[in-house]
Design a protein around this motif. Structure first.
Motif, short mmCIF file in Angstrom:
data_model
loop_
_atom_site.label_atom_id
_atom_site.label_comp_id
_atom_site.label_asym_id
_atom_site.label_seq_id
_atom_site.Cartn_x
_atom_site.Cartn_y
_atom_site.Cartn_z
N SER A 1 -102.69 -20.94 -22.78
CA SER A 1 -101.75 -22.02 -22.48
C SER A 1 -102.47 -23.04 -21.59
O SER A 1 -102.27 -23.09 -20.38
N PRO A 2 -103.36 -23.82 -22.19
CA PRO A 2 -104.23 -24.71 -21.41
C PRO A 2 -103.48 -25.73 -20.57
O PRO A 2 -103.90 -26.03 -19.45
N MET A 3 -102.38 -26.30 -21.08
CA MET A 3 -101.62 -27.27 -20.29
C MET A 3 -101.05 -26.63 -19.03
O MET A 3 -101.08 -27.21 -17.94
N LEU A 4 -100.54 -25.41 -19.18
CA LEU A 4 -99.99 -24.71 -18.02
C LEU A 4 -101.09 -24.43 -16.99
O LEU A 4 -100.87 -24.55 -15.78
N ALA A 5 -102.27 -24.06 -17.46
CA ALA A 5 -103.37 -23.79 -16.55
C ALA A 5 -103.79 -25.06 -15.80
O ALA A 5 -104.05 -25.03 -14.59
N ILE A 6 -103.84 -26.19 -16.50
CA ILE A 6 -104.20 -27.46 -15.86
C ILE A 6 -103.17 -27.83 -14.80
O ILE A 6 -103.52 -28.22 -13.67
#
Length: 275
Positions: A255-260
């Motif tokens: 979940s790259p957006m959540l990590a960012i």
């Protein structure tokens, strides 16, 4: 010698005044060695008629935001999403949390719990260690790792304080060291409830915490919060079904957006929630 208890029996005696009777209680001792209901352990298997209620109460307890493990203090990226303008009202908050339920919770932590609960019941230590290692390796930011470790330690302390887990289980959990999904799986395994109900309970607990986060940070009113929670509750059975049918090969935490957003939250100028 077992614990004895007295039971009151009612005896009708003639009254001292015309037309009246007196109700007198007389103690009746049980057979020697009998144990009163009051003195039975909470999870006594001999009380089969109350076992379903006991399991239900255990699940409600574990789902409660009052559980002292600190879940209320994290927004899991939501506060950062609000700062970036991605979440700004009831509709956007609802969509965000529904996506998070399906894309991260059901495919990640809930899937881990679905596999860890039977592993705890079988005391499969290597399997538990592998699942715990997977959780630690998929925490993509410092605050995600902090949350997993802190809530895991707090839940282990809760289990130790209530003396619900065996010494072997507590020692195994402490040596992992525990992340939240593994510690919660241990707590759920002790309830001995059906797996789907266990996962529904923990998912609803997450939904309540995130709804409260949205109420504070968006902000939203109480009626909007109830509508948001109702939508999440309708989505939970689907998320649980997904979690129960994932194996090691297709379980994931991508979940790259959540990590960012989580990384940005760590340095966000103004924030309510822990990072």
């Amino acid at each position: 010698m077992g614990t004895t208890a007295t039971t009151a029996a009612m005896v009708v005696m003639p009254g001292t005044h015309m037309g009246t009777t007196t109700i007198t209680t007389m103690p009746i001792d049980p057979p020697v060695g009998a144990v009163s209901d009051r003195d039975r352990p909470f999870n006594d298997a001999s009380r089969s008629e109350t076992a379903p209620t006991t399991r239900l109460l255990q699940l409600i307890w574990l789902a409660s935001p009052a559980l002292p493990i600190g879940g209320f203090s994290y927004s899991e990226g939501l506060e950062s999403a609000i700062e970036q303008g991605l979440v700004h009202n009831e509709a956007s908050a609802t969509d965000w949390l529904v996506d998070q339920l399906h894309l991260t919770q059901s495919r990640g932590d809930m899937a881990v719990m679905a596999q860890a609960i039977p592993a705890w019941q079988a005391m499969d230590t290597p399997r538990l260690q592998d699942l715990n290692d997977w959780v630690m390796s998929t925490r993509e930011t410092a605050e995600m790792r902090l949350q997993a470790e802190q809530m895991g330690r707090s839940l282990l302390d809760w289990l130790r304080n209530l003396q619900q887990a065996s010494d072997a289980q507590l020692q195994c959990c402490a040596q992992l060291p525990p992340t939240y999904p593994l510690a919660m799986a241990l707590a759920l395994s002790l309830a001995q409830a059906p797996l789907d109900q266990s996962l529904q309970a923990v998912a609803f607990g997450w939904a309540e915490n995130m709804t409260q986060a949205a109420l504070k940070a968006v902000p939203l009113g109480q009626s909007a919060g109830q509508r948001l929670l109702a939508r999440l509750a309708r989505e939970i059975p689907v998320a649980v079904h997904t979690a129960m049918h994932l194996n090691d090969e297709n379980r994931q935490a991508f979940s790259p957006m959540l990590a960012i957003l989580s990384a940005r939250h760590e340095t966000q100028y103004s924030r309510i929630f822990r990072s």
